[in-house]
Enzyme design. Structure first.
Site, PDB file in Angstrom:
ATOM      1  NE  ARG A   1     -10.809  -9.697  -1.759  1.00 41.14           N
ATOM      2  CZ  ARG A   1     -11.106  -8.716  -2.608  1.00 41.14           C
ATOM      3  NH1 ARG A   1     -11.335  -8.987  -3.881  1.00 41.14           N
ATOM      4  NH2 ARG A   1     -11.187  -7.469  -2.196  1.00 41.14           N
TER       5      ARG A   1
ATOM      6  CE  LYS B   1      -3.858  -1.791   2.792  1.00 40.85           C
ATOM      7  NZ  LYS B   1      -4.971  -1.615   1.844  1.00 40.85           N
TER       8      LYS B   1
ATOM      9  CG  ASP C   1      -3.806  -4.134  -0.199  1.00 43.08           C
ATOM     10  OD1 ASP C   1      -3.936  -4.529   0.979  1.00 43.08           O
ATOM     11  OD2 ASP C   1      -3.946  -2.951  -0.548  1.00 43.08           O
TER      12      ASP C   1
ATOM     13  CG  ASP D   1      -7.345  -4.975   7.495  1.00 46.41           C
ATOM     14  OD1 ASP D   1      -8.524  -4.685   7.256  1.00 46.41           O
ATOM     15  OD2 ASP D   1      -6.599  -5.534   6.671  1.00 46.41           O
TER      16      ASP D   1
ATOM     17  CD  GLU E   1      -5.456  -8.177   3.534  1.00 49.56           C
ATOM     18  OE1 GLU E   1      -5.330  -7.654   2.411  1.00 49.56           O
ATOM     19  OE2 GLU E   1      -6.095  -7.635   4.453  1.00 49.56           O
TER      20      GLU E   1
HETATM   21  N1  BES Z   1      -7.871  -3.792   4.580  1.00 48.56           N
HETATM   22  C1  BES Z   1      -8.134  -3.372   3.259  1.00 48.56           C
HETATM   23  C2  BES Z   1      -9.472  -2.658   3.109  1.00 48.56           C
HETATM   24  C3  BES Z   1      -9.618  -1.323   3.821  1.00 48.56           C
HETATM   25  C4  BES Z   1      -9.376  -0.141   3.143  1.00 48.56           C
HETATM   26  C5  BES Z   1     -10.065  -1.268   5.119  1.00 48.56           C
HETATM   27  C6  BES Z   1      -9.541   1.067   3.796  1.00 48.56           C
HETATM   28  C7  BES Z   1     -10.231  -0.057   5.762  1.00 48.56           C
HETATM   29  C8  BES Z   1      -9.973   1.116   5.093  1.00 48.56           C
HETATM   30  C9  BES Z   1      -8.143  -4.569   2.306  1.00 48.56           C
HETATM   31  O1  BES Z   1      -7.358  -5.634   2.657  1.00 48.56           O
HETATM   32  C10 BES Z   1      -7.656  -4.070   0.984  1.00 48.56           C
HETATM   33  O2  BES Z   1      -6.578  -3.597   0.924  1.00 48.56           O
HETATM   34  N2  BES Z   1      -8.487  -4.202  -0.038  1.00 48.56           N
HETATM   35  C11 BES Z   1      -8.140  -3.750  -1.335  1.00 48.56           C
HETATM   36  C12 BES Z   1      -8.632  -4.773  -2.330  1.00 48.56           C
HETATM   37  C13 BES Z   1      -8.145  -4.553  -3.725  1.00 48.56           C
HETATM   38  C14 BES Z   1      -6.659  -4.788  -3.802  1.00 48.56           C
HETATM   39  C15 BES Z   1      -8.868  -5.492  -4.645  1.00 48.56           C
HETATM   40  C16 BES Z   1      -8.801  -2.408  -1.579  1.00 48.56           C
HETATM   41  O3  BES Z   1      -9.924  -2.217  -1.133  1.00 48.56           O
HETATM   42  O4  BES Z   1      -8.182  -1.546  -2.185  1.00 48.56           O
HETATM   43 ZN    ZN Z   2      -5.341  -5.496   2.010  1.00 44.62          ZN
HETATM   44 ZN    ZN Z   3      -7.021  -5.876   4.734  1.00 47.24          ZN
END
Ligand code: BES
Ligand code: ZN
Ligand code: ZN
Length: 491
Positions: free
Chosen positions: A337, A263, A333, A274, A335
């Site tokens: 799921r 990220k 990222d 998280d 992860e």
């Molecule tokens: N933990 C994040 C989702 C998240 C984002 C939680 C902001 C709280 C605030 C998750 O693991 C993630 O990074 N999801 C990605 C998925 C994408 C790579 C398909 C996302 O939402 O960008």
């Molecule tokens: Zn993530």
């Molecule tokens: Zn996450």
């Protein structure tokens, strides 16, 4: 846990603390207390009291021959349970230098007393474990007391229920707020064991070796880049005479760097939250056991730390998850799921009547619904409607979202059964994640899909803005109260 103790008193005297009186707004603001405490409408108007939700005014009111300190707190125009919770929370925050407060609402029903007590306790909750110097002369939340004026067995039960709920929410918030240097998967497992130790709850913790033996490829894959290995915590509360069996599955990423699909710095901030889904599972099981709810609950916390390293999962890797489904990892990222998939398969093996997963799953949830509305998806409209309705009663807003069928083909992989993300396409990110998860929901004895609800709490798990009502900055504890509310319907 830092929350005040709650009690019921039948009369108020000067030792009980500062008097808190909610004021209903509208054209002529009115106290909810029948005794007008010497406050005529003219005086209220001269003091500038509007009754606007969340507004507070400290004043002196008549008490016999003397005067006593009081706080008027705005309720807004309607006397709803949520308005009472928020007003009590705002009052508790405004009075944080006071050790005692006593809330006065005439003719409050048991539900209203519970709302006032809960709001005050949650508004007073604070996460101050890391402050080196206590604030001058300020009582800690645990040193504070909140009294409610009322009488009778029903009222007493309402206050006790509020205490249990407030402690559960505070537990979920404390877990969320604890930074990842003090909360790795093993710490969450240990804490879960500690909090259920005295309760009729069985706990089983799977370490890395056990996860390998049990073919939990998602937890192993996501956790393999970290020096802090993954864990699965299985909690079981099975009271005699349980009417339903519900499984709760929580995403427990103790820190999400994104892994090799790292990220950017700004998006990484706050990724200690998280694991909030897993935290809410632990807190809900604790509350259900303490309240003695007649529901069998199986909790699964899927715990891992998502780190980039030479041993980390890489884009293009293929994982075989519990149950044998293979997944091509197109983004490390995505992860949550992967670990939830193992949890959903495990939960399905127990053939419960309903599975609910709770996860800070997607940034797309925040884009779609903002920071205070949980996204609800699933395979059963009646169950979805029931949890949305429960959320309306608790003030934890939820909104049903679809899992559109056209997303199914986007799950296809060239090399494996599924992909975990659709690179370069940000459309419907929350719904795509739900479509992925649905593939891991098993069948009941008749071959029908087990009813399943997916809660995406990416936004609502954290309050990044200022404190409001009974919600402080930081972890919110959403959706613990709604889950308990849903389970309470079986009582
Ligand atoms: N933990 C994040 C989702 C998240 C984002 C939680 C902001 C709280 C605030 C998750 O693991 C993630 O990074 N999801 C990605 C998925 C994408 C790579 C398909 C996302 O939402 O960008
Ligand atoms: Zn993530
Ligand atoms: Zn996450």
């Amino acid at each position: 846990m830092q929350i005040p103790s709650l009690s019921l008193v039948d009369t108020i005297d000067s030792s009980t603390g500062v008097l808190v009186v909610p004021v209903r707004g509208g054209e002529t603001p009115a106290l909810l207390s029948g005794d007008n405490l010497g406050l005529t409408p003219e005086r209220l108007s001269a003091l500038g009291v509007t009754g606007k939700a969340g507004s507070t005014q400290r004043i002196l009111v008549a008490a016999g021959d003397a005067e006593r300190p009081a706080l008027l707190v705005g309720l807004g125009e309607e006397r709803t349970l949520e308005a009472l919770r928020r007003a009590a929370g705002a009052a508790a925050r405004a009075l944080k230098t006071e050790a005692g407060l006593v809330v006065l609402v005439d003719d409050a029903s048991a539900d209203e007393l519970e709302a006032l007590a809960l709001g005050a306790a949650l508004g007073a909750h604070a996460f101050d474990r890391y402050r080196s110097t206590p604030k001058d002369e300020e009582p800690t939340p645990a040193e504070r007391t909140v009294a409610l004026v009322g009488a009778g067995q029903e009222a007493q039960r309402a206050i006790e229920r509020a205490q249990v709920l407030a402690e559960a929410v505070a537990l979920a918030r404390d877990l969320g707020n604890t930074p990842a240097n003090d909360l790795v998967p093993e710490d969450v497992a240990q804490l879960a064991a500690d909090v259920v130790a005295e309760l009729p709850v069985e706990i089983d913790v799977w370490d890395e070796q056990r996860l390998l033996d049990e073919a939990c490829g998602g937890l192993i894959g996501v956790g393999q880049g970290s020096a802090n290995p993954p864990r699965l915590v299985h909690l079981e509360y099975a009271p005699e005479g349980a009417k339903r069996h519900i499984a709760l599955v929580g995403k427990g990423i103790t820190f999400d760097t994104g892994g090799i699909s790292l990220k950017p710095a700004a998006s990484m901030l706050g990724m200690k939250y998280d694991m909030s889904g897993a935290g809410s599972v632990i807190a809900t099981v604790v509350a259900a056991a303490r309240l003695g709810l007649p529901v069998r609950l199986s909790g699964y916390c899927c715990l891992a730390e998502n780190m980039p390293s030479s041993t980390a999962l890489k884009p293009d890797d293929v994982l075989v998850l519990r149950g044998g489904t293979s997944v091509e990892v197109t983004n490390t990222d995505a992860e949550g799921r992967l670990v939830l998939a193992d949890g959903l398969v495990l939960a399905s093996e127990a053939k419960p009547d309903l599975i609910i997963d709770i996860a800070t799953l997607t940034g797309a949830q925040v884009v779609a619904l903002g920071n205070r509305t949980t996204g609800v998806m699933g395979n059963d409209d009646a169950q979805t409607a029931a949890i949305v309705a429960a959320g309306e009663r608790t003030g934890e807003t939820m909104w049903a979202m679809p899992i559109p069928e056209e997303l199914e083909e986007r799950l296809e992989s060239n090399v494996a059964d599924l992909v975990n993300s659709k690179p370069g396409d940000r459309s419907a990110g929350m719904l795509f994640a739900a479509a992925f998860l649905e593939r891991f929901v098993g069948e009941d004895a008749d071959g029908a899909p087990i009813p399943w609800i997916h809660l995406d709490i990416a936004g609502p798990s954290e309050n990044g803005g200022g404190a409001y009502g009974y919600t402080p900055k930081g972890a919110t504890g959403v959706p613990v109260r709604t889950l308990v509310e849903l389970l309470s319907q079986d009582a």
